[in-house]
Write an enzyme that holds these catalytic residues in place. Structure first.
Site, PDB file in Angstrom:
ATOM      1  N   ASP A  15       0.838  -1.209   0.000  1.00 20.20           N
ATOM      2  CA  ASP A  15       0.000   0.000   0.000  1.00 20.20           C
ATOM      3  C   ASP A  15       0.871   1.257   0.000  1.00 20.20           C
ATOM      4  O   ASP A  15       0.563   2.247  -0.662  1.00 20.20           O
ATOM      5  CB  ASP A  15      -0.879   0.053   1.245  1.00 20.20           C
ATOM      6  CG  ASP A  15      -1.755  -1.155   1.427  1.00 20.20           C
ATOM      7  OD1 ASP A  15      -1.224  -2.191   1.900  1.00 20.20           O
ATOM      8  OD2 ASP A  15      -2.941  -1.079   1.080  1.00 20.20           O
ATOM      9  N   ASN A  39      -3.980  -5.054   7.147  1.00 15.51           N
ATOM     10  CA  ASN A  39      -2.649  -5.602   7.442  1.00 15.51           C
ATOM     11  C   ASN A  39      -2.302  -5.448   8.922  1.00 15.51           C
ATOM     12  O   ASN A  39      -1.576  -6.263   9.490  1.00 15.51           O
ATOM     13  CB  ASN A  39      -1.590  -4.893   6.598  1.00 15.51           C
ATOM     14  CG  ASN A  39      -1.612  -5.350   5.157  1.00 15.51           C
ATOM     15  OD1 ASN A  39      -1.786  -6.535   4.875  1.00 15.51           O
ATOM     16  ND2 ASN A  39      -1.473  -4.415   4.236  1.00 15.51           N
ATOM     17  N   THR A 126      -7.224  -0.871  -1.645  1.00 16.81           N
ATOM     18  CA  THR A 126      -6.195  -1.919  -1.661  1.00 16.81           C
ATOM     19  C   THR A 126      -6.117  -2.641  -0.316  1.00 16.81           C
ATOM     20  O   THR A 126      -5.087  -3.218   0.021  1.00 16.81           O
ATOM     21  CB  THR A 126      -4.812  -1.335  -2.004  1.00 16.81           C
ATOM     22  OG1 THR A 126      -4.478  -0.313  -1.038  1.00 16.81           O
ATOM     23  CG2 THR A 126      -4.789  -0.748  -3.403  1.00 16.81           C
ATOM     24  N   HIS A 241       1.760  -6.118  -4.576  1.00 18.64           N
ATOM     25  CA  HIS A 241       0.385  -6.249  -5.065  1.00 18.64           C
ATOM     26  C   HIS A 241      -0.264  -4.914  -5.440  1.00 18.64           C
ATOM     27  O   HIS A 241      -0.708  -4.719  -6.557  1.00 18.64           O
ATOM     28  CB  HIS A 241      -0.500  -6.889  -3.982  1.00 18.64           C
ATOM     29  CG  HIS A 241      -0.004  -8.159  -3.395  1.00 18.64           C
ATOM     30  ND1 HIS A 241      -0.198  -9.395  -3.982  1.00 18.64           N
ATOM     31  CD2 HIS A 241       0.686  -8.393  -2.250  1.00 18.64           C
ATOM     32  CE1 HIS A 241       0.336 -10.329  -3.225  1.00 18.64           C
ATOM     33  NE2 HIS A 241       0.883  -9.769  -2.167  1.00 18.64           N
ATOM     34  N   ASP A 242      -0.370  -4.014  -4.474  1.00 21.64           N
ATOM     35  CA  ASP A 242      -1.290  -2.885  -4.577  1.00 21.64           C
ATOM     36  C   ASP A 242      -0.995  -1.899  -5.705  1.00 21.64           C
ATOM     37  O   ASP A 242      -1.929  -1.386  -6.325  1.00 21.64           O
ATOM     38  CB  ASP A 242      -1.357  -2.149  -3.236  1.00 21.64           C
ATOM     39  CG  ASP A 242      -1.971  -3.034  -2.154  1.00 21.64           C
ATOM     40  OD1 ASP A 242      -1.726  -2.780  -0.963  1.00 21.64           O
ATOM     41  OD2 ASP A 242      -2.687  -3.995  -2.503  1.00 21.64           O
TER      42      ASP A 242
HETATM   43  O1  RIB Z   1      -3.392 -10.246  -0.285  1.00 20.16           O
HETATM   44  C1  RIB Z   1      -2.588  -9.114  -0.506  1.00 20.16           C
HETATM   45  C2  RIB Z   1      -3.309  -7.871  -0.093  1.00 20.16           C
HETATM   46  O2  RIB Z   1      -3.608  -7.926   1.307  1.00 20.16           O
HETATM   47  C3  RIB Z   1      -2.470  -6.599  -0.280  1.00 20.16           C
HETATM   48  O3  RIB Z   1      -3.311  -5.500  -0.514  1.00 20.16           O
HETATM   49  C4  RIB Z   1      -1.812  -6.453   1.055  1.00 20.16           C
HETATM   50  O4  RIB Z   1      -1.414  -5.098   1.323  1.00 20.16           O
HETATM   51  C5  RIB Z   1      -2.916  -6.871   1.976  1.00 20.16           C
HETATM   52  O5  RIB Z   1      -3.782  -5.757   2.177  1.00 20.16           O
HETATM   53 CA    CA Z   2      -3.178  -3.584   1.024  1.00 21.39          CA
END
Ligand code: RIB
Ligand code: CA
Length: 318
Positions: A15, A39, A126, A241-242
């Site tokens: 993020d 998280n 996210t 990921h984000d």
């Molecule tokens: O599964 C990955 C996601 O979960 C990402 O957005 C990470 O930051 C958590 O929020």
């Molecule tokens: Ca995230």
């Protein structure tokens, strides 16, 4: 024209990079940041959003805290991945960052931003989708002011928190179901796409070579993230990921997308929180979600490195 964007996030290492990318790139007009428990606890994800903005010199973007728990079910955190602070690795200065917390709650801030803008705004969640679901439930009249929802969550195949469910969706499946069935256009970047965006040692070296306090902080974030992804998942490099969400808004060619029906499993004993992506149209349900598939990883990392370069030296990292 820059894309007007509100980030809803749970910083969280990945993020954090999405905040940097949105703040740095001229194709994005970052209007606001809202936080959600995910998280880490809401208190920690909110402090982390402020820390990232202070470190990057991101000023004048209101930050408001949202929901501290899901609509239903237990609250989950991902301390094994993001650490006790939610952003372990760097040595952030102790105490309050010099970026303020907006006195409004997240939904009120988003409502105010949507009402103040003449054109529709893109929401980029996210983390768990609780804030977005509450916004849509509390203010259905605002749906027409949302251009689309570009989210990180779910997967076309396996999960990462259970074999079936990805973390953001599993944290609040009812919220995800509300979002996917809202009628607001949704673009989904799931693990099938985000696992391609791995921060390899070569990428980390490119960031380190920038030689600024911010780049050093980013290296610390990625180094920590690499250790937990190796320990927990056996990954050779951590997937960021984000930022696929904002990267897609900047350059839609960076990730291929297909249209498919997506359903969120709410009741399965072993499958709650799964996203069932109907890639072959076998359900007969409308293919109304854009689903990210193949990533141009070189182009993606070029954007990330350039964002860190652009912001480098603006903030106060410790
Ligand atoms: O599964 C990955 C996601 O979960 C990402 O957005 C990470 O930051 C958590 O929020
Ligand atoms: Ca995230």
């Amino acid at each position: 024209m820059p894309v007007p964007v509100i980030l809803d996030c749970d910083p969280g290492h990945d993020d954090a990079f999405n905040i940097l990318l949105a703040a740095a790139h001229p194709a994005i007009d970052l209007l606001a940041i809202t936080t959600v428990a995910g998280n880490q606890t809401l208190e920690k994800t909110t402090l982390n959003a402020r820390r990232v903005c202070a470190a990057a010199g991101v000023r004048g973007v209101p930050i408001a805290a949202g929901r501290d728990r899901p609509l239903h079910g237990p609250r989950r955190i991902a301390e094994d991945i993001h650490g006790a602070s939610g952003l372990d690795g760097p040595g952030f200065a102790q105490g309050e960052p010099d970026v303020p917390l907006d006195p409004r709650d997240a939904v009120t801030l988003v409502r105010d931003v949507l009402l103040a803008r003449p054109e529709p705004v893109t929401l980029v969640p996210t983390g768990p989708l609780t804030n977005i679901a509450v916004l849509l439930l509390a203010h259905p009249e605002l749906a027409g002011r949302i251009e689309r929802i570009v989210l990180m969550g779910g997967s076309t195949d396996r999960g990462n928190t259970t074999p079936a469910a990805e973390f953001n969706i599993l944290c609040d499946p009812e919220a995800a179901d509300i979002v996917f069935r809202s009628g607001v256009p949704v673009t989904m970047f799931g693990l099938n796409a985000t696992h391609q965006a791995r921060a390899t040692p070569e990428v980390v070296a490119r960031i380190a070579e920038l030689g600024t306090p911010l780049s050093a902080l980013c290296v610390d974030l990625l180094t920590y993230f690499a250790t937990t992804y190796r320990e927990v998942f056996g990954f050779d490099a951590p997937p960021l990921h984000d930022p696929l969400t904002v990267a897609h808004l900047i350059d839609p060619s960076l990730v291929t997308v297909v249209r498919a029906a997506v359903a969120v499993e709410l009741n399965g004993t072993h499958t709650r929180g799964a996203t069932l992506v109907d890639l072959h149209g076998v359900t007969g349900r409308p293919a109304d979600v854009e689903v990210g598939m193949e990533v141009d990883t070189e182009g993606f990392w070029d954007l990330i490195v350039e964002a860190v370069r652009t912001l480098g030296g603006r903030g106060t990292t410790s």
